[in-house]
Scaffold this motif. Structure first.
Motif, PDB file in Angstrom:
ATOM      1  N   LYS A  72     -58.938  15.598  43.803  1.00 52.02           N
ATOM      2  CA  LYS A  72     -59.793  14.572  44.412  1.00 52.02           C
ATOM      3  C   LYS A  72     -60.954  15.243  45.128  1.00 52.02           C
ATOM      4  O   LYS A  72     -61.306  14.907  46.258  1.00 52.02           O
ATOM      5  CB  LYS A  72     -58.985  13.705  45.375  1.00 52.02           C
ATOM      6  N   ARG A 119     -57.809  19.574  46.625  1.00 53.28           N
ATOM      7  CA  ARG A 119     -56.534  19.395  45.936  1.00 53.28           C
ATOM      8  C   ARG A 119     -55.637  18.503  46.800  1.00 53.28           C
ATOM      9  O   ARG A 119     -55.343  18.827  47.949  1.00 53.28           O
ATOM     10  CB  ARG A 119     -55.872  20.743  45.677  1.00 53.28           C
ATOM     11  N   HIS A 120     -55.247  17.369  46.267  1.00 52.47           N
ATOM     12  CA  HIS A 120     -54.405  16.397  46.974  1.00 52.47           C
ATOM     13  C   HIS A 120     -52.953  16.696  46.608  1.00 52.47           C
ATOM     14  O   HIS A 120     -52.556  16.554  45.443  1.00 52.47           O
ATOM     15  CB  HIS A 120     -54.798  14.978  46.552  1.00 52.47           C
ATOM     16  N   THR A 153     -48.846  16.208  47.255  1.00 57.15           N
ATOM     17  CA  THR A 153     -47.774  15.362  47.784  1.00 57.15           C
ATOM     18  C   THR A 153     -46.504  16.200  47.887  1.00 57.15           C
ATOM     19  O   THR A 153     -46.110  16.865  46.923  1.00 57.15           O
ATOM     20  CB  THR A 153     -47.525  14.151  46.876  1.00 57.15           C
ATOM     21  N   ALA A 162     -48.609  13.531  52.223  1.00 54.92           N
ATOM     22  CA  ALA A 162     -49.665  14.108  51.390  1.00 54.92           C
ATOM     23  C   ALA A 162     -50.700  14.801  52.264  1.00 54.92           C
ATOM     24  O   ALA A 162     -50.954  14.390  53.405  1.00 54.92           O
ATOM     25  CB  ALA A 162     -50.333  13.028  50.544  1.00 54.92           C
ATOM     26  N   ASP A 209     -54.598  17.174  51.960  1.00 53.76           N
ATOM     27  CA  ASP A 209     -55.716  17.632  51.143  1.00 53.76           C
ATOM     28  C   ASP A 209     -55.941  19.110  51.433  1.00 53.76           C
ATOM     29  O   ASP A 209     -56.076  19.506  52.599  1.00 53.76           O
ATOM     30  CB  ASP A 209     -56.983  16.835  51.459  1.00 53.76           C
TER      31      ASP A 209
END
Length: 207
Positions: free
Chosen positions: A18, A21-22, A24, A62, A64
């Motif tokens: 996104k 790096r996103h 989870t 999550a 970023d």
């Protein structure tokens, strides 16, 4: 601020691009007690919670991760399925069981060897030249977010150093350190007091 005392091991569930790096990550924390914008150390990297869900015992959050952070940390931790040492930020009144940790990785080291010794593991880690002056026998260091005591320091001819650690069975079982093997890259954070002492000595020498 952290202590280097890992509360659990999570796992990278998914990664999305996104811009940053996103990532989870699974956890057993109660999501109701994870504040948006809170800091959680992920294998020694201080990251900000941007989303969360699930239930206590089976939750996720999550974060970023910028390209800068990825370039300065161990690459294997940013892959789906990777195990991560997790520690929420220290709260006022919490016990300082390890040592003061900022969650800012100073360098990436490499595991030289892992040798069983009794029920423990004897681990040697190679450090870059820039970190060598900050590592001392019986001093503290954080490896992948875990507060540890340096047992031995071996200075190398090229200015780098190897340092030794003893990982007791409990630590090996409740962190990712029991999974380490030769050649594995690890996140290193030197003791904050050592950083300031080295700076003061450098200034004194210049004066």
């Amino acid at each position: 601020m952290f202590t280097g005392i890992v509360t659990e091991v999570g796992k990278v569930l998914a990664i999305a691009d996104k811009g940053d790096r996103h990532v989870t990550i699974s956890c057993a924390m109660d999501p109701a007690r994870i504040a948006m914008g809170a800091s959680i150390a992920c294998s020694g990297v201080c990251l900000t919670v941007v989303d969360k869900g699930g239930k206590a015992g089976d939750a996720w959050f999550a974060v970023d991760v910028s390209a800068e952070t990825i370039s300065r940390t161990a690459p294997a931790q940013w892959e789906a399925g990777a195990a991560l040492n997790l520690e929420p930020a220290l709260r006022l009144g919490d016990e300082l069981g390890g040592h003061i940790v900022t969650g800012h990785v100073d360098a990436v080291g490499e595991v030289v060897s892992v040798t069983p010794e009794g029920g423990s593991l004897r681990i040697r880690v190679a450090t870059p030249r820039a970190l060598a002056p900050y590592i001392a026998t019986k001093g503290s260091i954080t490896v992948d977010g875990v507060s540890l005591t340096v047992n031995q320091v071996e200075d190398q001819a090229d200015g780098t150093c190897h340092f030794g650690l003893n990982i007791i069975p409990h630590t090996a079982q409740v962190t990712t350190l029991g999974l380490l093997e030769a050649g594995r890259k690890v996140n290193l954070e030197i003791d904050v007091l050592a950083r300031y002492l080295q700076r003061m000595q450098s200034l004194a020498a210049q004066g």
